[in-house]
Design an enzyme around this catalytic site. Sequence first.
Site, PDB file in Angstrom:
ATOM      1  N   HIS A 102      -8.326  -1.842  20.802  1.00  0.00           N
ATOM      2  CA  HIS A 102      -7.787  -2.966  20.032  1.00  0.00           C
ATOM      3  C   HIS A 102      -8.846  -4.011  19.709  1.00  0.00           C
ATOM      4  O   HIS A 102      -8.661  -4.826  18.812  1.00  0.00           O
ATOM      5  CB  HIS A 102      -6.646  -3.633  20.804  1.00  0.00           C
ATOM      6  CG  HIS A 102      -5.415  -2.788  20.866  1.00  0.00           C
ATOM      7  ND1 HIS A 102      -4.278  -3.066  20.145  1.00  0.00           N
ATOM      8  CD2 HIS A 102      -5.150  -1.643  21.542  1.00  0.00           C
ATOM      9  CE1 HIS A 102      -3.365  -2.138  20.379  1.00  0.00           C
ATOM     10  NE2 HIS A 102      -3.872  -1.265  21.232  1.00  0.00           N
ATOM     11  N   ASP A 120     -13.296 -10.980  16.391  1.00  0.00           N
ATOM     12  CA  ASP A 120     -11.954 -10.583  16.798  1.00  0.00           C
ATOM     13  C   ASP A 120     -11.705  -9.176  16.265  1.00  0.00           C
ATOM     14  O   ASP A 120     -11.994  -8.915  15.086  1.00  0.00           O
ATOM     15  CB  ASP A 120     -10.918 -11.560  16.193  1.00  0.00           C
ATOM     16  CG  ASP A 120      -9.699 -11.732  17.077  1.00  0.00           C
ATOM     17  OD1 ASP A 120      -9.324 -10.750  17.741  1.00  0.00           O
ATOM     18  OD2 ASP A 120      -9.118 -12.834  17.090  1.00  0.00           O
TER      19      ASP A 120
HETATM   20  P1  ADP Z   1      -5.435 -11.552  21.044  1.00  0.00           P
HETATM   21  O1  ADP Z   1      -5.103 -10.107  20.930  1.00  0.00           O
HETATM   22  O2  ADP Z   1      -6.891 -11.798  21.255  1.00  0.00           O
HETATM   23  O3  ADP Z   1      -4.595 -12.291  22.004  1.00  0.00           O
HETATM   24  P2  ADP Z   1      -4.095 -11.765  18.460  1.00  0.00           P
HETATM   25  O4  ADP Z   1      -4.085 -12.864  17.470  1.00  0.00           O
HETATM   26  O5  ADP Z   1      -4.368 -10.419  17.910  1.00  0.00           O
HETATM   27  O6  ADP Z   1      -5.138 -12.186  19.600  1.00  0.00           O
HETATM   28  O7  ADP Z   1      -2.684 -11.655  19.191  1.00  0.00           O
HETATM   29  C1  ADP Z   1      -2.140 -12.744  19.868  1.00  0.00           C
HETATM   30  C2  ADP Z   1      -0.641 -12.506  20.012  1.00  0.00           C
HETATM   31  O8  ADP Z   1      -0.165 -13.401  21.013  1.00  0.00           O
HETATM   32  C3  ADP Z   1       0.128 -12.786  18.738  1.00  0.00           C
HETATM   33  O9  ADP Z   1       1.176 -11.855  18.599  1.00  0.00           O
HETATM   34  C4  ADP Z   1       0.669 -14.188  18.968  1.00  0.00           C
HETATM   35  O10 ADP Z   1       1.899 -14.445  18.333  1.00  0.00           O
HETATM   36  C5  ADP Z   1       0.850 -14.223  20.461  1.00  0.00           C
HETATM   37  N1  ADP Z   1       0.659 -15.603  20.960  1.00  0.00           N
HETATM   38  C6  ADP Z   1      -0.437 -16.373  20.836  1.00  0.00           C
HETATM   39  N2  ADP Z   1      -0.234 -17.595  21.376  1.00  0.00           N
HETATM   40  C7  ADP Z   1       1.016 -17.585  21.839  1.00  0.00           C
HETATM   41  C8  ADP Z   1       1.829 -18.563  22.505  1.00  0.00           C
HETATM   42  N3  ADP Z   1       1.396 -19.788  22.791  1.00  0.00           N
HETATM   43  N4  ADP Z   1       3.077 -18.184  22.841  1.00  0.00           N
HETATM   44  C9  ADP Z   1       3.528 -16.941  22.559  1.00  0.00           C
HETATM   45  N5  ADP Z   1       2.818 -16.007  21.939  1.00  0.00           N
HETATM   46  C10 ADP Z   1       1.578 -16.306  21.579  1.00  0.00           C
HETATM   47  C1  G6P Z   2      -6.264  -8.753  23.718  1.00  0.00           C
HETATM   48  C2  G6P Z   2      -6.568  -7.425  24.360  1.00  0.00           C
HETATM   49  C3  G6P Z   2      -5.332  -6.918  25.106  1.00  0.00           C
HETATM   50  C4  G6P Z   2      -4.842  -7.976  26.065  1.00  0.00           C
HETATM   51  C5  G6P Z   2      -4.607  -9.302  25.359  1.00  0.00           C
HETATM   52  C6  G6P Z   2      -4.178 -10.426  26.286  1.00  0.00           C
HETATM   53  O1  G6P Z   2      -5.270  -8.538  22.792  1.00  0.00           O
HETATM   54  O2  G6P Z   2      -6.986  -6.501  23.369  1.00  0.00           O
HETATM   55  O3  G6P Z   2      -5.632  -5.720  25.782  1.00  0.00           O
HETATM   56  O4  G6P Z   2      -3.647  -7.552  26.696  1.00  0.00           O
HETATM   57  O5  G6P Z   2      -5.804  -9.686  24.694  1.00  0.00           O
HETATM   58  O6  G6P Z   2      -5.071 -10.560  27.341  1.00  0.00           O
HETATM   59  P1  G6P Z   2      -4.627 -10.343  28.866  1.00  0.00           P
HETATM   60  O7  G6P Z   2      -5.920 -10.420  29.625  1.00  0.00           O
HETATM   61  O8  G6P Z   2      -3.687 -11.458  29.171  1.00  0.00           O
HETATM   62  O9  G6P Z   2      -3.969  -9.015  28.980  1.00  0.00           O
END
Ligand code: ADP
Ligand code: G6P
Length: 472
Positions: free
Chosen positions: A162, A370
Amino acid sequence: MRQSSLVVVANRLPIDDSTAPDGACEWRRRPGGLVSALHSPLRQTPATWVGWVGGTGPAPALPDVDGVRMRTVPLTADDLRDHYEGFANATLWPLYHDAVEQPEHHRRWWEAYQRVNQRFAAAAAEVAEPGAVVWVQDYHLQLVPGLLRALRPDLRIGFFLHVAFPPPELFMQLPRRAELLRGMLGADLVGFQRAQAAHNFAQLADRVLGLPATDHRIAVDGRIVRIGSFPVSIDTAEMAALADRPDVADHASRLRRDLGSPEHVILSVDRMDYTKGIEQRLKAYSELIADGHVKVQDTVLVQVAVPSRERVGQYQILRKRVEREVGRINGEFGRVGEPAIHYLTQPFDRAELAALYRIADVMAVTPLRDGMNLVAKEYVAARVDDTGALLLSEFAGAAAELPQAYLVNPHDLEGLKQGLLAALRAQPDQVRARMREMRTHLHQHDIHAWARSYLAALDQDSALLSRLGTTR
Ligand code: ADP
Ligand code: G6P
């Protein structure tokens, strides 16, 4: 033990044990891209999800979630420190994100990574029925495909990363680079977010392991491993429907009023992570206020930054720096009842997030690197009236699919400021035209299309495909 024809293996289960305000334990969906992506296509599919539920100690038995069986894998305190916080999030995560923070290398972390990967592979082997499809996810589990193949040669094994996959020059720093590549090559199909990542992987297979490799196929141990790009997406229709709900619209109106009915709302939603470019964004915003280009009376920034990986040193330092900067900017430029930045660290449920997306005239998504960034896609899906400008980093995977966004290089402070101003001042008809194109793209390339295309490439004859097709 019941077995499934589809098994997803990911470090995280799609739920988390959080403590409710009254002290009770409640299960809820965690913020994070992987869980957001897989939740929708698997719902109501007879699948098993193998993963960790957070915390240490024995793994609890969990009820099914939306029809998906949960198979928990326990982590000990040492595993948590050395596998999750160590090798996964202090070696691989920074290295894969352009080494924007220095990756650390410790032999003890590598031992834990092997041990935990072995445990996940054993759990997957146990719950997979003969000939099942097992889909291994992300950087925490790169050894699982190889370990699982050794345990269960009858399975079809997929691996999907991912996050970004780095150029060979960076990957070569890893002391155990050969083992990591071999682990991934245990899969029949290795998927990445971008074609460039598949290219990097092929180059490494050639350079490190001496394997014949193209950007589509690698020959290993008399097998062909296919590689390719499968840009992950969101449940576009679900987010659009949520954003369109009358109660969400009402909530959005209330939020806007609570913010003082400003002319412009800028929103950012990130996990608190140094890859997300939060500090650079705050600096750009504060300079625009200081230069007089942005006025706090008519423009507010809402920064949601949910804490993540909180025991990892680099994350602790980041949080302190972000909070100091938010305090400085509010102290310097805010007025009574009129802060320059509304800073929130809480997790929100999907409807609350949709309401936030609805009030954002500009959504600022400016990571330094990202793999994809699903927040950017969620914002587009939520703009059901085609309004709203997306300011997007060139270094997010999403930029390749959403060229109609206002694209910026977040390392270039002047460029970031100009991009933010351009998004704030854009003509409504221009904004609408761009948004409409992005929404059309996301309706065609949603999470169901992603899951179908990956699984079709993994297992052309699979009956799973027809079942996934009916989950919409
Ligand atoms: P990452 O995978 O690095 O976390 P992404 O933008 O791809 O970044 O995905 C983040 C996910 O987490 C999204 O689906 C977003 O809606 C969710 N998210 C981010 N911040 C919050 C929050 N404060 N509360 C709930 N969901 C969140
Ligand atoms: C990114 C990674 C995921 C991970 C998520 C949240 O999306 O690709 O594998 O689950 O961040 O991070 P965390 O450490 O809370 O699982």
